[in-house]
Write an enzyme that holds these catalytic residues in place. Structure first.
Site, mmCIF file in Angstrom:
data_model
loop_
_atom_site.group_PDB
_atom_site.id
_atom_site.type_symbol
_atom_site.label_atom_id
_atom_site.label_comp_id
_atom_site.label_asym_id
_atom_site.label_seq_id
_atom_site.Cartn_x
_atom_site.Cartn_y
_atom_site.Cartn_z
ATOM 1 N N ASN A 233 67.182 75.279 31.669
ATOM 2 C CA ASN A 233 67.046 76.428 30.764
ATOM 3 C C ASN A 233 66.534 75.930 29.420
ATOM 4 O O ASN A 233 66.356 74.722 29.219
ATOM 5 C CB ASN A 233 68.383 77.163 30.612
ATOM 6 C CG ASN A 233 68.225 78.506 29.908
ATOM 7 O OD1 ASN A 233 67.357 79.306 30.291
ATOM 8 N ND2 ASN A 233 69.020 78.770 28.887
ATOM 9 N N LYS A 234 66.311 76.847 28.518
ATOM 10 C CA LYS A 234 65.742 76.530 27.213
ATOM 11 C C LYS A 234 66.396 75.319 26.563
ATOM 12 O O LYS A 234 67.620 75.168 26.605
ATOM 13 C CB LYS A 234 65.879 77.770 26.324
ATOM 14 C CG LYS A 234 65.354 77.661 24.918
ATOM 15 C CD LYS A 234 63.927 77.166 24.819
ATOM 16 C CE LYS A 234 62.921 77.952 25.649
ATOM 17 N NZ LYS A 234 61.615 77.271 25.787
ATOM 18 N N ASP B 49 65.940 79.024 34.048
ATOM 19 C CA ASP B 49 64.548 78.981 34.512
ATOM 20 C C ASP B 49 64.443 78.453 35.933
ATOM 21 O O ASP B 49 63.495 78.745 36.651
ATOM 22 C CB ASP B 49 63.696 78.139 33.570
ATOM 23 C CG ASP B 49 63.466 78.904 32.281
ATOM 24 O OD1 ASP B 49 64.344 78.858 31.402
ATOM 25 O OD2 ASP B 49 62.446 79.603 32.189
ATOM 26 N N GLN C 168 62.946 82.089 19.887
ATOM 27 C CA GLN C 168 63.152 83.284 20.724
ATOM 28 C C GLN C 168 64.465 83.983 20.362
ATOM 29 O O GLN C 168 64.580 85.201 20.461
ATOM 30 C CB GLN C 168 63.173 82.907 22.204
ATOM 31 C CG GLN C 168 61.861 82.405 22.758
ATOM 32 C CD GLN C 168 61.769 80.902 22.706
ATOM 33 O OE1 GLN C 168 62.316 80.261 21.810
ATOM 34 N NE2 GLN C 168 61.062 80.314 23.653
ATOM 35 N N ARG D 257 56.887 85.588 28.116
ATOM 36 C CA ARG D 257 57.691 84.401 28.454
ATOM 37 C C ARG D 257 59.026 84.902 28.995
ATOM 38 O O ARG D 257 59.319 86.100 29.011
ATOM 39 C CB ARG D 257 57.840 83.437 27.275
ATOM 40 C CG ARG D 257 57.843 83.979 25.887
ATOM 41 C CD ARG D 257 59.026 84.802 25.521
ATOM 42 N NE ARG D 257 60.284 84.193 25.886
ATOM 43 C CZ ARG D 257 61.400 84.846 26.065
ATOM 44 N NH1 ARG D 257 61.438 86.169 25.946
ATOM 45 N NH2 ARG D 257 62.510 84.244 26.394
ATOM 46 N N GLY D 258 59.872 83.936 29.440
ATOM 47 C CA GLY D 258 61.118 84.306 30.121
ATOM 48 C C GLY D 258 60.829 84.279 31.612
ATOM 49 O O GLY D 258 59.841 84.886 32.069
ATOM 50 N N ALA D 259 61.682 83.567 32.366
ATOM 51 C CA ALA D 259 61.370 83.294 33.774
ATOM 52 C C ALA D 259 60.991 84.542 34.599
ATOM 53 O O ALA D 259 59.914 84.565 35.227
ATOM 54 C CB ALA D 259 62.537 82.535 34.408
HETATM 55 O O1 MRU Z 1 60.087 79.187 27.024
HETATM 56 P P1 MRU Z 1 60.655 80.531 27.407
HETATM 57 O O2 MRU Z 1 60.816 81.447 26.246
HETATM 58 O O3 MRU Z 1 59.895 81.144 28.555
HETATM 59 O O4 MRU Z 1 62.116 80.169 27.942
HETATM 60 C C1 MRU Z 1 62.960 81.211 28.327
HETATM 61 C C2 MRU Z 1 64.305 80.756 28.757
HETATM 62 O O5 MRU Z 1 64.606 79.582 28.777
HETATM 63 C C3 MRU Z 1 65.224 81.812 29.259
HETATM 64 O O6 MRU Z 1 66.550 81.483 28.964
HETATM 65 C C4 MRU Z 1 65.082 81.926 30.791
HETATM 66 O O7 MRU Z 1 63.744 82.046 31.134
HETATM 67 C C5 MRU Z 1 65.841 83.073 31.336
HETATM 68 S S1 MRU Z 1 65.105 84.620 30.892
HETATM 69 C C6 MRU Z 1 65.977 85.851 31.653
#
Ligand code: MRU
Length: 344
Positions: free
Chosen positions: A245-246, A235, A194, A44-46
């Site tokens: 974002n999250k 994201d 996370q 996970r993470g963009a």
């Molecule tokens: O649901 P996730 O864990 O994929 O969400 C991640 C986030 O919201 C991060 O802040 C975002 O992807 C940036 S990661 C460098």
């Protein structure tokens, strides 16, 4: 600590749902495996989602057994499946577009092996570019971090969320290694945690002083004057600077604004989506209510309790002090400066 690694004929994915206590890996040998890992948030993470999807596309090409003339159709299907995994992070769509463009360049080659090789090179390049962008984000972002700063961050934006190093966490890493005596408050990030499971783990390994807080503690800390700046990832960033974002990021931005605390978003330009004019156009992923009904595998509410579980929220750009990219820090007005930066 690597979220993913290509190993000859498969993609090794560190299963982030098991961290920090168990380091379990998935050997993804097909594009469907990669899609499943993204859906289940094992990766996970963009930026990491984008990098994984690119390798998924390579696996889609490698595993194809049909007629040469039908390869394009097959890869179209591969792309649709991978794009269908998670809707919010634009890096996924960006990386797959890059892979598709590369395929178009290669598709007239007679040799199918050569096509796969070329696609693999492109997938490696996507990861390599992300690494380089993160280092630059770290350097630019460090310019606005003061010595002894108490930095609040949310979710996980570190090595686990990217090809390496991290975005918001990359800035924190650079600040620490440049000799600044920083301290980080990491929000736990309900419901998938996370912040607690991944960010605190990364900070611990990097020996960066930190304190874990529940998400609802942030306002109280700000009220006490204990936060000097907020840095989060993204994201998807719309052309006007609105940032997806999250879930919980918006609340932090409003709180920071109310307390006159600088609020920075850190992201590579692969997270900027100039095709959408504002955050209203972002598709916000809604995840299974089970993520909220259970805590660490233990049911905490009856099944009948209705749950609303959006994975992201939208922070209007008026709350954002600056957007740190690999090309520099973008300041308001974002509608003008984002486009300027993208064409640079
Ligand atoms: O649901 P996730 O864990 O994929 O969400 C991640 C986030 O919201 C991060 O802040 C975002 O992807 C940036 S990661 C460098």
């Amino acid at each position: 600590m690597k979220a993913l690694e290509w190993q000859g004929n498969h993609l090794l994915i560190l299963n982030q749902t098991r961290l920090p206590f168990e380091q379990q890996f998935r050997k993804a040998e097909s594009y469907l495996d990669v899609a499943d890992a993204i859906k289940k948030m094992e990766i996970r993470g963009a930026p990491a989602i984008g990098a994984a999807a690119a390798y998924g596309f390579v696996l889609g090409a490698l595993e194809y057994q049909g007629k040469d003339e039908d390869l394009s159709e097959h890869l179209k299907e591969v792309r649709i499946v991978l794009e269908g995994t998670r809707p919010t992070a634009v890096n996924l769509f960006w990386a797959l577009r890059r892979m598709e463009n590369k395929y178009r360049e290669l598709q007239d080659l007679e040799d199918r092996e050569k096509i796969s090789e070329g696609l693999l090179e492109e997938a490696h390049a996507i990861s390599e570019d992300d690494r380089k962008m993160n280092k630059l984000i770290g350097e630019y972002g460090n310019e606005v971090v003061t010595d002894k700063a108490n930095i609040l961050t949310h979710c996980n934006t570190g090595a686990l969320a990217t090809a390496e190093y991290g975005t918001a966490l990359g800035i924190i890493r650079t600040a620490q290694s440049s000799g600044k005596k920083i301290h980080v408050y990491a929000g736990e990030t309900r419901p998938v945690l996370q912040g607690a499971r991944l960010t605190a783990w990364e900070l611990l390994q990097e020996k960066i002083p930190h304190t874990l807080i529940t998400d609802s503690t942030a306002g109280y800390l700000m009220q006490q004057g204990k936060i000097d700046m907020v840095i989060v990832g993204a994201d998807r960033i719309a052309a006007n600077g609105d940032t997806a974002n999250k879930i919980g990021t918006y609340a932090l931005a409003v709180l920071a604004f109310a307390h006159e605390i600088p609020f920075y978003v850190a992201a590579p330009t692969s997270t900027i989506d100039l095709k959408i004019s504002s955050g209203a156009e972002v598709t916000v992923e809604e995840r299974d209510g089970a993520e909220v009904r259970f805590f660490a595998g233990i049911r905490i509410v009856p099944e009948e309790v209705d749950v609303y579980n959006p994975a992201f929220d939208i922070t209007p750009s008026k709350y954002i002090t600056g957007i740190v990219t690999e090309k520099g820090i973008i300041s308001p007005p974002y509608s003008v400066n984002l486009v300027k930066m993208m064409v640079k």
